[in-house]
Design an enzyme around this catalytic site. Structure first.
Site, PDB file in Angstrom:
ATOM      1  CB  SER A  92     -43.288 -59.846  23.247  1.00 35.28           C
ATOM      2  OG  SER A  92     -44.325 -60.673  22.758  1.00 35.28           O
ATOM      3  CG  HIS A 195     -42.409 -64.710  20.983  1.00 31.52           C
ATOM      4  ND1 HIS A 195     -42.458 -63.802  19.958  1.00 31.52           N
ATOM      5  CD2 HIS A 195     -42.930 -64.092  22.064  1.00 31.52           C
ATOM      6  CE1 HIS A 195     -42.970 -62.673  20.406  1.00 31.52           C
ATOM      7  NE2 HIS A 195     -43.287 -62.824  21.673  1.00 31.52           N
TER       8      HIS A 195
END
Length: 393
Positions: A92, A195
């Site tokens: 991430s 996401h």
């Protein structure tokens, strides 16, 4: 081979940066990054309470700053890292840490982008009440089917029996009440459905900024968390830093690539623990160090001595390498030594059991030599073609 990884979440407890300030130069560096971001990173990392550092707009810059501080403590001179680190990856927001660590962008650019990323994702999360829940156990097929049944997104495919579902709070509540067979669902303390499509506005904000960022090709193979591919084009790395905000993180594929690379040692930079925990199950034969505090530096240095090896990427300005993105079989075009190629020219295709990717030349130039033959099996990051760059580069 040694891989350096940067977490996208970690044990950011109040005061977690305090031990690092005892090292020479760390306070000075954090003051500079504070000026770059407009955040008092020293305050947030040493005196702020849990609620303050949970704010996405604060948490993300702190994550990247702590990762860079730890990496620089281990490798005070970046060239030292390039000589012993075989690959790098980030989960991430940790990809920004990895991008700076591999020389794709500067630390200042990473801190600027992460500050804007955090603010934009916080703003996107405020539009609709969303969240994320970890799913532990169950078969991947059953978990993914149940996630889809409830209209959720598998935002993180972490491997080692862990998938993170994301969506609205109503969807997550219904999912928790109807979990996949033989699986546990645990809500995560995050501000939104990262996401996923809920972060589209944050993608747009970052896309406005990156054209002005100075970008270089990675000095160490960069494993993308979008699909586990090894990247050699800095522009591709930065493009993915933008799109990954709304795309699922495939850390499972990153760890598959690490297996294919033959990784034997793994160091997770601060705030460490999450990725070494996943590796303990998915990569049990890989020696691991979680670099949480300066007390862990000695163990990390010893691991570097045991597993460090030079990067496969040569930084010579006289030629460039085109490398394989993942393990597979290579199919060459009719490009031959002496041919002049424009940027983006197709030179090969790599096929694997899970993917197929066209290989292009990110920088134009003259073909020097092929390093493989048509039909050869290739490994991730394996050099395929050597070219002499255009004189304008």
């Amino acid at each position: 081979m040694l891989v350096l990884v940067a977490p996208g979440q970690g044990a950011q407890t109040p005061g977690f940066l305090a031990p690092w300030l005892d090292l020479d130069g760390v306070a000075d560096r954090l003051r500079w990054w504070s000026a770059v971001t407009g955040l008092d990173l020293i305050h947030y990392g040493t005196k702020a309470d849990a609620d303050e550092i949970r704010d996405t707009a604060v948490a993300q810059p702190l994550l990247v700053a702590s990762g860079l501080v730890a990496a620089l403590a281990l490798f005070p001179h970046p060239s030292d890292a390039y000589r012993v680190v075989g690959a790098a990856a980030g989960h991430s927001v940790g990809e920004l840490t990895a991008a700076a660590g591999t020389g794709v962008i500067t630390a200042e650019s990473a801190m600027t982008l992460v500050r804007e990323r955090g603010k934009a994702m916080a703003a996107a999360a405020a539009v609709t009440q969303t969240g994320m829940s970890a799913v532990l156990g169950g078969t991947p097929e059953a978990v993914l089917a149940k996630i889809a049944e409830h209209g959720l997104t598998p935002a993180n495919m972490n491997g080692a029996g862990q998938i993170v579902a994301a969506g609205t709070l109503e969807q997550l509540a219904a999912f928790a009440a109807d979990p996949p067979e033989r699986a546990k669902v645990r809500p995560l303390a995050v501000a939104g459905a990262f996401h996923t499509e809920h972060m589209a506005s944050a993608v747009s904000r970052l896309a406005e900024l990156v054209p002005g960022v100075t970008v270089r090709d990675p000095r160490t193979p960069f494993i993308s968390n979008s699909d586990g591919a090894v990247l050699h084009d800095g522009r591709d790395v930065v493009k993915r830093l933008v799109t990954q905000v709304s795309n699922p993180v495939r850390w499972d594929l990153c760890m598959e690539t690490m297996k294919d690379l033959g990784v034997t040692g793994l160091i997770e930079v601060a705030p460490a623990g999450t990725l070494t925990g996943l590796a303990k199950r998915a990569l049990p034969d890989v020696e691991r160090v979680a670099l949480k505090t300066p007390d862990d530096l000695e163990a990390a240095r010893k691991l570097v001595e045991r597993h460090g090896s030079p990067s496969t990427i040569d930084a010579s300005p006289t030629w460039r390498l085109v490398v394989a993105p993942f393990k597979g079989i290579v199919e060459l075009t009719n490009v031959k030594a002496g041919d002049s190629l424009v940027p983006g020219s197709r030179v090969a295709t790599v096929r694997s059991h899970r993917d197929e990717q066209t290989i292009t030349v990110p920088h134009g130039g003259t073909v020097v030599e092929w390093l493989v033959e048509d039909g050869d099996p290739v490994a991730p990051g394996m050099p395929l073609l050597r070219i002499h760059p255009q004189s304008s580069l």
